[in-house]
Design a protein around this motif. Structure first.
Motif, PDB file in Angstrom:
ATOM      1  N   VAL A  71       0.850  -1.200   0.000  1.00  0.00           N
ATOM      2  CA  VAL A  71       0.000   0.000   0.000  1.00  0.00           C
ATOM      3  C   VAL A  71       0.887   1.253   0.000  1.00  0.00           C
ATOM      4  N   GLY A  72       0.704   2.123  -0.988  1.00  0.00           N
ATOM      5  CA  GLY A  72       1.564   3.299  -1.101  1.00  0.00           C
ATOM      6  C   GLY A  72       2.999   2.855  -1.306  1.00  0.00           C
ATOM      7  N   GLY A  73       3.184   1.914  -2.195  1.00  0.00           N
ATOM      8  CA  GLY A  73       4.450   1.192  -2.330  1.00  0.00           C
ATOM      9  C   GLY A  73       5.577   1.941  -3.027  1.00  0.00           C
ATOM     10  N   VAL A 133      10.108  -0.869  -4.634  1.00  0.00           N
ATOM     11  CA  VAL A 133      11.365  -1.475  -4.189  1.00  0.00           C
ATOM     12  C   VAL A 133      11.139  -2.515  -3.089  1.00  0.00           C
ATOM     13  N   TYR A 134      10.130  -2.308  -2.239  1.00  0.00           N
ATOM     14  CA  TYR A 134       9.862  -3.271  -1.159  1.00  0.00           C
ATOM     15  C   TYR A 134       9.221  -4.542  -1.728  1.00  0.00           C
ATOM     16  N   SER A 135       8.312  -4.372  -2.702  1.00  0.00           N
ATOM     17  CA  SER A 135       7.704  -5.551  -3.340  1.00  0.00           C
ATOM     18  C   SER A 135       8.768  -6.358  -4.069  1.00  0.00           C
ATOM     19  N   LEU A 144       0.104  -0.766  -4.787  1.00  0.00           N
ATOM     20  CA  LEU A 144      -1.039   0.141  -4.876  1.00  0.00           C
ATOM     21  C   LEU A 144      -0.486   1.560  -4.754  1.00  0.00           C
ATOM     22  N   GLU A 145      -0.570   2.312  -5.825  1.00  0.00           N
ATOM     23  CA  GLU A 145       0.027   3.657  -5.833  1.00  0.00           C
ATOM     24  C   GLU A 145      -0.865   4.656  -6.576  1.00  0.00           C
ATOM     25  N   ALA A 146      -0.736   5.905  -6.167  1.00  0.00           N
ATOM     26  CA  ALA A 146      -1.444   6.994  -6.854  1.00  0.00           C
ATOM     27  C   ALA A 146      -0.623   7.455  -8.050  1.00  0.00           C
ATOM     28  N   ALA A 162      -4.414   3.748  -7.963  1.00  0.00           N
ATOM     29  CA  ALA A 162      -5.651   4.044  -7.234  1.00  0.00           C
ATOM     30  C   ALA A 162      -5.353   4.981  -6.072  1.00  0.00           C
ATOM     31  N   ASP A 163      -6.394   5.694  -5.677  1.00  0.00           N
ATOM     32  CA  ASP A 163      -6.331   6.495  -4.446  1.00  0.00           C
ATOM     33  C   ASP A 163      -6.708   5.565  -3.293  1.00  0.00           C
ATOM     34  N   MET A 164      -5.760   5.303  -2.423  1.00  0.00           N
ATOM     35  CA  MET A 164      -5.992   4.294  -1.367  1.00  0.00           C
ATOM     36  C   MET A 164      -7.105   4.678  -0.415  1.00  0.00           C
ATOM     37  N   PHE A 165      -7.463   5.950  -0.352  1.00  0.00           N
ATOM     38  CA  PHE A 165      -8.555   6.359   0.536  1.00  0.00           C
ATOM     39  C   PHE A 165      -9.919   6.252  -0.147  1.00  0.00           C
ATOM     40  N   PHE A 219       2.416  -1.750   4.871  1.00  0.00           N
ATOM     41  CA  PHE A 219       2.441  -0.285   4.966  1.00  0.00           C
ATOM     42  C   PHE A 219       3.876   0.093   5.297  1.00  0.00           C
ATOM     43  N   SER A 220       4.647   0.442   4.293  1.00  0.00           N
ATOM     44  CA  SER A 220       6.026   0.827   4.564  1.00  0.00           C
ATOM     45  C   SER A 220       6.133   2.341   4.509  1.00  0.00           C
ATOM     46  N   ASN A 221       6.453   2.942   5.616  1.00  0.00           N
ATOM     47  CA  ASN A 221       6.625   4.404   5.692  1.00  0.00           C
ATOM     48  C   ASN A 221       5.392   5.135   5.180  1.00  0.00           C
ATOM     49  N   VAL A 222       4.238   4.595   5.448  1.00  0.00           N
ATOM     50  CA  VAL A 222       2.984   5.200   4.982  1.00  0.00           C
ATOM     51  C   VAL A 222       2.229   5.870   6.134  1.00  0.00           C
ATOM     52  N   HIS A 238       3.159   7.229   8.786  1.00  0.00           N
ATOM     53  CA  HIS A 238       3.757   8.455   9.324  1.00  0.00           C
ATOM     54  C   HIS A 238       3.422   9.701   8.495  1.00  0.00           C
ATOM     55  N   ASP A 239       2.788   9.502   7.338  1.00  0.00           N
ATOM     56  CA  ASP A 239       2.380  10.656   6.512  1.00  0.00           C
ATOM     57  C   ASP A 239       1.019  11.207   6.906  1.00  0.00           C
ATOM     58  N   TRP A 240       0.304  10.490   7.797  1.00  0.00           N
ATOM     59  CA  TRP A 240      -1.114  10.795   8.034  1.00  0.00           C
ATOM     60  C   TRP A 240      -1.393  10.993   9.505  1.00  0.00           C
TER      61      TRP A 240
HETATM   62  C1  SAM Z   1       6.551   8.157   2.187  1.00  0.00           C
HETATM   63  S1  SAM Z   1       6.114   7.361   0.712  1.00  0.00           S
HETATM   64  C2  SAM Z   1       6.542   5.671   1.073  1.00  0.00           C
HETATM   65  C3  SAM Z   1       6.840   4.875  -0.165  1.00  0.00           C
HETATM   66  C4  SAM Z   1       7.316   3.446   0.116  1.00  0.00           C
HETATM   67  N1  SAM Z   1       6.248   2.651   0.692  1.00  0.00           N
HETATM   68  C5  SAM Z   1       8.514   3.452   1.016  1.00  0.00           C
HETATM   69  O1  SAM Z   1       8.490   2.825   2.075  1.00  0.00           O
HETATM   70  O2  SAM Z   1       9.513   4.096   0.647  1.00  0.00           O
HETATM   71  C6  SAM Z   1       4.351   7.323   0.719  1.00  0.00           C
HETATM   72  C7  SAM Z   1       3.740   6.843  -0.574  1.00  0.00           C
HETATM   73  O3  SAM Z   1       2.315   6.887  -0.430  1.00  0.00           O
HETATM   74  C8  SAM Z   1       1.774   7.226  -1.698  1.00  0.00           C
HETATM   75  N2  SAM Z   1       0.442   7.802  -1.520  1.00  0.00           N
HETATM   76  C9  SAM Z   1       0.107   8.958  -0.924  1.00  0.00           C
HETATM   77  N3  SAM Z   1      -1.205   9.172  -0.983  1.00  0.00           N
HETATM   78  C10 SAM Z   1      -1.734   8.114  -1.640  1.00  0.00           C
HETATM   79  C11 SAM Z   1      -3.059   7.750  -2.007  1.00  0.00           C
HETATM   80  N4  SAM Z   1      -4.102   8.532  -1.677  1.00  0.00           N
HETATM   81  N5  SAM Z   1      -3.243   6.594  -2.688  1.00  0.00           N
HETATM   82  C12 SAM Z   1      -2.190   5.789  -2.996  1.00  0.00           C
HETATM   83  N6  SAM Z   1      -0.909   6.081  -2.664  1.00  0.00           N
HETATM   84  C13 SAM Z   1      -0.685   7.233  -1.994  1.00  0.00           C
HETATM   85  C14 SAM Z   1       2.754   8.252  -2.235  1.00  0.00           C
HETATM   86  O4  SAM Z   1       2.644   8.373  -3.661  1.00  0.00           O
HETATM   87  C15 SAM Z   1       4.079   7.709  -1.773  1.00  0.00           C
HETATM   88  O5  SAM Z   1       4.711   6.920  -2.742  1.00  0.00           O
END
Ligand code: SAM
Length: 363
Positions: free
Chosen positions: A180-182, A186-188, A203-205, A230-233, A246-249, A251-253
């Motif tokens: 999710v938000g990959g 690189v992690y996959s 799954l990426e935007a 896709a928009d994950m939300f 959820f890798s480093n995801v 912490h963005d929210w």
């Molecule tokens: C901090 S990065 C982490 C990327 C990767 N997982 C990593 O560990 O390096 C967060 C990722 O979430 C994706 N992202 C943000 N909002 C998103 C959304 N609404 N739907 C899908 N992906 C989203 C961003 O495009 C970004 O690649």
């Protein structure tokens, strides 16, 4: 691309210095704009009271209190309120014998200090360096140039973290991973290389999905690693994935959005499915580790998030009927938590075989 291997030297100083780059500005803001330590010496306060006293927003104020705790400048009293430590009383309060506040006074108008003050007051991210005219990186990520540059940053860090993650988790029983938000994928890629029967979906935007396709193609793995834009939300998640990453995801929210994402994950996982949360984690008392406390300042300045403690994440998962069954270090101060439906936890001897420790139930 050759298979992903860990580096032969330790790049911690390179990554840590960047992660900590906003922390000095936060300390300066606390000293010169809030005179926070003098206020706490007169009357200890919890996060809510600090917010009320100074007109601040709880998310960055929580981050600031974690930083100052990790730096050894504040500590909780018996009632749980923050008070200055002996060092802060000697150097950072009004009439202190070695009052050092003037050492920071010249920093008052430094842009980063002003940025953090603005984040404290509004709760909203300040400008991400280089994202012209955009209020935060979430908005900036919709532009091609910024998405390329940001995803390159995540990808290079992932070249260190992803092999360590793949070595730290038990992916052997999983059939299909949803990343999710990959990011670049690189992690996959690392997981697919480590577990030869595992397929994955990133799954990426947009426009990052295109970057992921390019990276997966270069790794020669397009047969096993797919990309869904896709928009994950907003969009239902692809079904049939028994392991979510959820890798480093998170912490963005903010907390509400983290809860939403985890609820969507739990709803999409099949019975017996597991989720992996890979991130830098705060200690449960939110007084360290210092690297995480420093990095959380940067995240709170440029995103809507911050770092979370294992206990905070465990609390959200518990509301969804999930529990943390394993925790393992990866690299660069990051860790991975494995979440499983309560009652579906693997046997302890399986965890031990992978060097993972099972934490006690959260407070
Ligand atoms: C901090 S990065 C982490 C990327 C990767 N997982 C990593 O560990 O390096 C967060 C990722 O979430 C994706 N992202 C943000 N909002 C998103 C959304 N609404 N739907 C899908 N992906 C989203 C961003 O495009 C970004 O690649």
């Amino acid at each position: 691309m050759a298979a992903m291997n860990p580096p032969t030297t330790d790049p911690a100083v390179i990554y840590r210095t960047r992660d900590a780059i906003a922390a000095a500005d936060a300390l300066a803001a606390a000293i010169v704009h809030l005179d926070l330590f003098t206020g706490l010496a007169r009357a200890p306060a919890d996060v809510a009271e600090v917010c009320r006293r100074h007109g601040l927003h709880p998310r960055p104020t929580d981050v600031l209190c974690t930083l100052l705790s990790a730096q050894g400048l504040i500590a909780r009293d018996a009632s749980g309120r923050f008070e200055p430590t002996a060092t802060a009383r000697e150097f950072l309060v009004d009439a202190a014998p070695f009052d050092a506040r003037s050492y920071y006074a010249a920093m008052a108008d430094k842009p980063g200090v002003a940025d953090f003050l603005q984040v404290l007051r509004t709760g909203r991210p300040a400008n991400w360096p280089g994202a012209e005219g955009e209020a935060d990186w979430h908005a900036s990520m919709r532009t091609e140039a910024f998405a390329e540059a940001f995803t390159a940053a995540m990808d290079c860090r992932g070249r260190v973290l992803a092999p360590a993650l793949a070595n730290a988790v038990d992916g052997g029983a999983a059939r299909r991973l949803l990343d999710v938000g990959g990011g670049s994928g690189v992690y996959s890629i690392a997981m697919a290389e480590r577990f030869p029967t595992l397929a994955a979906t990133v799954l990426e935007a947009a426009p990052v999905d295109a970057i992921a396709r390019r990276t997966i193609h270069a790794a020669g793995l397009e047969g096993r690693v797919a990309v869904v834009a896709a928009d994950m939300f907003a969009t239902p998640w692809p079904a049939g994935h028994d392991l979510h990453l959820f890798s480093n995801v998170l912490h963005d929210w903010d907390e509400a959005d983290c809860r939403r994402l985890l609820a969507m994950s739990v709803a999409a996982l099949p019975a017996g499915g597991r989720l992996l949360i890979h991130d830098m984690l705060l200690d449960d008392d939110k007084a360290g580790p210092l690297w995480a406390a420093e990095y959380s300042v940067l995240l709170s300045t440029v995103t809507q998030g911050r770092l979370y403690s294992t206990a905070e994440i465990a609390g959200w998962l518990a509301e969804l009927g999930f529990e943390i069954v394993a925790r393992a270090a990866t690299a660069l101060g990051r860790s991975v938590l494995t979440g499983s439906h309560r009652g579906h936890a693997r046997k302890p001897q399986d965890s031990a075989a992978h060097g993972e420790d099972v934490p006690s139930a959260p407070a």
